[in-house]
Design an enzyme around this catalytic site. Structure first.
Site, PDB file in Angstrom:
ATOM      1  N   TYR A  61       0.777  -1.326  -0.174  1.00  0.00           N
ATOM      2  CA  TYR A  61      -0.062   0.066  -0.190  1.00  0.00           C
ATOM      3  C   TYR A  61       0.954   1.199  -0.134  1.00  0.00           C
ATOM      4  CZ  TYR A  61      -4.062  -2.974   1.183  1.00  0.00           C
ATOM      5  OH  TYR A  61      -5.012  -3.746   1.401  1.00  0.00           O
ATOM      6  N   GLY A 212     -18.666   0.827  -3.173  1.00  0.00           N
ATOM      7  CA  GLY A 212     -19.620   1.970  -3.164  1.00  0.00           C
ATOM      8  C   GLY A 212     -21.104   1.779  -3.932  1.00  0.00           C
ATOM      9  N   SER A 215     -23.672   2.278  -0.991  1.00  0.00           N
ATOM     10  CA  SER A 215     -23.652   3.411  -0.400  1.00  0.00           C
ATOM     11  C   SER A 215     -24.678   4.236  -0.387  1.00  0.00           C
ATOM     12  CB  SER A 215     -22.366   4.203  -0.759  1.00  0.00           C
ATOM     13  OG  SER A 215     -22.551   4.778  -2.069  1.00  0.00           O
TER      14      SER A 215
END
Length: 323
Positions: A61, A212, A215
């Site tokens: 990351y 998402g 969401s």
């Protein structure tokens, strides 16, 4: 202040928070600038203050940035944090090149991770994926050796199938399985989840809102530069039909006085005491909403609506989770 329930990791493992903090979004993964570092560090510390002790990262990351960030955040409070690190993925200039799971590479990765994190032992260490390039015995055996050396406390695995999980656990006890799981991605319920339960392995469930989709904020079509356009789930009529199902989630959330995101997290939480929602955050403002999601309960009728609307295969099109 501790507001998060604790669960036992594995059959004889330590207590960790039922809600995990995914730190990936605190670094640049696919290129571009990283979020505000001060805000990210504050977010980690406030999560720890609320009893969220499970911090999840990967040595890839931000090319190590994420580990260094966590190292700064936990300095002086190491005992408050349970550090989970994934290894094996190779990136260059924001592009994914593949996996390196050779024992010699793993022994190299662990030393860099320990240095960047500023700690002596990683609590949970796991290959980010097993692609068949290296025998499972070699990967698991190498991490087992690191446990003997005191560099790792517990062994985990990520994004593998049921046969691989069973084989890995026969070599050395697996404490946790990290895998994508949400109302929109339920394929692990067929074989992988039952296998994990049978073996007493906790599930660390990421992508609770399915990139998402759940969401309640998405509208069709997506912007041209949205990375999700690469996935068939977010393309054309697939997205239109999928968002029709999300409308039912939005209505249920409205009726319960919460957000669709909270319901998506709460559904994952409700699937068992051995399942941890792993929620990515980079801003402290997200903490209250996500913590509150852990207190949401469902009536049998509400759960029936969700499980019927989002039955396995109900969401059209795939993502990287379907391989």
């Amino acid at each position: 202040m501790s507001t998060i329930k604790k669960i036992q990791l594995g059959q004889n493992g330590p207590l960790v928070s039922k809600l995990g903090l995914g730190c990936m979004r605190m670094s640049s993964i696919w290129g571009g600038s990283a979020p505000d570092e001060k805000e990210s560090i504050t977010t980690i510390n406030e999560a720890l203050d609320h009893g969220i002790n499970f911090l999840n990262t990967g040595d890839f990351y931000g090319a190590g940035h994420n580990e260094m960030l966590i190292g700064k955040a936990i300095k002086g409070r190491r005992d408050d944090a349970f550090i989970s690190v994934k290894f094996g993925a190779i990136f260059h200039n924001g592009q994914w090149l593949g996996m390196d799971l050779r024992p010699i590479a793993i022994k190299n990765f662990i030393n860099y991770s320990l240095t960047r994190l500023g700690i002596e032992t990683i609590d949970l260490y796991q290959a980010s994926r097993m692609d068949g390039s290296v025998p499972v015995e070699d990967i698991i055996g190498t991490v087992a050796d690191l446990i003997t050396e005191g560099k790792v406390r517990h062994l985990g695995v990520s994004e593998i199938n049921a046969d691989q999980l069973r084989k890995a656990n026969s070599i050395y006890p697996i404490s946790a399985l990290e895998i994508g799981y949400s109302l929109a991605d339920r394929q692990i319920e067929q074989e992988l989840l039952p296998t994990a339960k049978e073996l007493g392995i906790n599930v660390i469930a990421f992508a609770n809102t399915a990139e998402g989709l759940l969401s309640g904020d998405l509208k069709a079509p997506l912007a041209e530069n949205d990375y999700r356009n690469h996935f068939s789930r977010f393309q054309g009529n697939n997205l239109v039909r999928n968002l029709e199902k999300v409308e039912i989630l939005k209505q249920l959330a409205k009726n319960k006085g919460c957000s669709p995101t909270q319901l998506a997290i709460a559904w994952v939480k409700a699937q068992g005491d051995d399942i941890m929602p792993l929620v990515s955050m980079s801003r402290r403002s997200r903490l209250p909403e996500n913590i509150a999601a852990m207190n949401i309960e469902f009536t049998p009728e509400e759960m029936k609506i969700l499980n019927t609307t989002f039955a396995t295969g109900a969401i059209q099109g795939g993502t990287y989770l379907q391989r």
